[in-house]
Design an enzyme around this catalytic site. Structure first.
Site, mmCIF file in Angstrom:
data_model
loop_
_atom_site.group_PDB
_atom_site.id
_atom_site.type_symbol
_atom_site.label_atom_id
_atom_site.label_comp_id
_atom_site.label_asym_id
_atom_site.label_seq_id
_atom_site.Cartn_x
_atom_site.Cartn_y
_atom_site.Cartn_z
ATOM 1 N N LYS A 32 0.823 -1.216 0.000
ATOM 2 C CA LYS A 32 0.000 0.000 0.000
ATOM 3 C C LYS A 32 0.849 1.255 0.000
ATOM 4 C CE LYS A 32 0.665 1.021 4.539
ATOM 5 N NZ LYS A 32 0.962 2.298 5.209
ATOM 6 N N THR A 75 -3.756 5.390 3.680
ATOM 7 C CA THR A 75 -2.425 5.813 3.258
ATOM 8 C C THR A 75 -2.460 6.581 1.944
ATOM 9 O OG1 THR A 75 -1.529 3.853 4.356
ATOM 10 C CG2 THR A 75 -0.063 4.995 2.849
#
Length: 336
Positions: free
Chosen positions: A192, A249
Site C-alpha cells: 500500500k 495511506t
C-alpha cells in the site's frame, strides 16, 4: 503485569509504546539517541517525532538494549525495515527465551525480497509461532492524539495474536483485531505504501479523484494478485490490513508516502524530496523489492513498475501516467 520492550523511538514506535503503557504493560522504549531517551524519561515527551503529545509517566526509555530486553515477554520492533537485519543481529543474543517478537514495520527487504516476519525468524532463529505483526490504517498523528483507530494483529499462532491483542487493546480509542494470515497482513502493509506514492504523484500533478480511485482500486488488485501467488487469504485484502490501510495511506495528508509522491508530482527531484522528508517513507525503498518479489512469482504489477520508474529510474510523472493509461485494457475482475 506484562513486560514489553519496544525498539525504535520514532513516531510509530513511541506511539505504540504509549498504547502499551496506558493499557497496563510495563513498557521500556529503546532509542539510539540519548537526548530523545532523556526527554522521554524527564519530560514525558518525544518532541522530535510527536510534538505536543504527553507520554505516560510509566513509560521508560533507554539506549541500552540489554536493559530494555531484561525480562521482556514481547519484543516490538519498530525500526526502518531496511535496517532490521543489522539491528536484530546485534540484539538477538539478548532476547529472552520464549519472548514473542512483534513487527510494526511495513516493508520488503532489499536484496532478499523477504517480509519482515521472515527476516525476524531467520535472524533471531525463532519459529513462526513466536512472531506477530501489527498492521492496518495506523496514521500515527491521529493515534498519538488518541483519536479512535483499529489495527490488525496477526500470528500463525492465534493464541499469540490474542495475547498481543489483549495488551494493546485500549478502550475506547484503540481496537486491535486478530488474523492468522501473516502473509496477507504484511503484504497489505508493504505494498500500500507503493500505491500511495502513485496516488501522491497523480495528486501533485493536479489530477483528480477519478485517477485516485482508479489507482487505489487497481492497486488493491495488484496487492491481491501478489497475495494469491504467496498463499495469502483473499479476505485479508478486503479488511483493515488491506483496503483499510490502502485507503488511509493513499488519501490522507498525514501519509508520508502520499506526501512524498505529491512532491515528486509537483516537479521536485528525488534528492529534493528526500531532503524535506523528516521521517521514513517505506515505499521509496521497498518499491524495488516489491517489484522484484512480483517478478519472481510472475505477477503483473504495472502501478508498482511505474513507481519504481519514477522514484529510481528517472521516469517523469507524465511519462508514467501515459504508460499506465496506454496499457491494453483487460476484463475487470476481482484480483485481476
Amino acid at each position: 503485569m506484562t513486560k514489553v520492550a519496544v525498539f525504535g523511538a520514532g513516531s510509530w514506535g513511541t506511539t505504540f509504546a504509549m498504547i502499551l503503557a496506558e493499557a497496563g504493560s510495563r513498557t521500556t522504549l529503546w532509542g539510539r539517541r540519548q537526548e530523545v531517551v532523556d526527554a522521554i524519561n524527564r519530560d514525558h515527551a518525544n518532541a522530535d517525532y510527536l510534538p505536543g503529545v504527553t507520554l505516560p509517566a510509566g513509560l521508560r526509555a533507554t539506549t541500552d538494549p540489554a536493559e530494555a530486553l531484561d525480562g521482556a515477554e514481547f519484543v516490538v520492533l519498530a525500526v526502518p525495515s531496511q535496517t532490521l537485519r543489522a539491528n536484530l543481529t546485534g540484539w538477538r543474543g539478548l532476547i529472552p527465551d520464549g519472548a514473542v517478537l512483534v513487527s510494526l514495520m511495513k516493508g520488503i527487504e532489499a536484496g532478499t525480497t523477504k517480509r519482515m516476519s521472515e527476516v525476524i525468524r531467520e535472524v533471531a532463529e525463532v519459529p513462526a509461532e513466536r512472531v506477530a505483526v501489527v498492521s492496518g490504517p495506523n496514521l500515527v498523528p491521529e493515534i498519538a492524539a488518541r483519536q479512535p483507530a483499529a489495527t490488525v494483529v496477526a500470528s500463525a499462532d492465534l493464541s499469540v495474536a490474542e495475547r498481543l491483542q489483549a495488551i494493546c487493546h485500549l478502550p475506547p480509542w484503540f481496537r486491535p483485531y486478530t488474523n492468522p494470515d501473516v502473509v496477507g497482513v504484511e503484504l497489505g502493509g508493504a505494498v500500500k505504501n507503493v500505491i500511495a506514492l502513485a496516488v501522491g504523484v497523480s495528486a501533485g500533478m493536479g489530477m483528480g479523484d477519478n485517477v485516485s480511485a482508479m489507482l487505489i482500486t487497481r492497486g488493491l488488485a495488484e496487492i491481491s494478485r501478489l497475495g494469491a501467488a504467496l498463499g495469502a487469504d483473499a479476505h485479508t485484502f478486503a479488511g483493515l490490513a488491506g483496503m483499510g490501510d490502502l485507503v488511509a495511506t493513499c488519501t490522507s495528508p498525514l501519509s508520508r508516502n502520499r506526501t512524498f509522491g505529491e512532491n515528486l508530482g509537483r516537479g521536485m527531484t528525488l534528492a529534493e524530496v528526500v531532503a524535506v522528508t523528516k521521517q521514513t517513507a517505506e515505499g521509496v525503498k521497498s518499491c524495488e523489492s516489491v517489484l522484484e518479489l512480483a517478478r519472481k512469482h510472475d505477477v503483473e504489477m504495472p502501478i508498482t513498475e511505474v513507481v519504481v520508474g519514477v522514484v529510481h529510474d528517472g521516469m517523469s510523472p507524465s511519462e508514467a501516467g501515459m504508460l499506465l493509461m496506454s496499457r491494453s485494457p483487460k476484463p475487470e475482475r476481482y484480483g485481476v
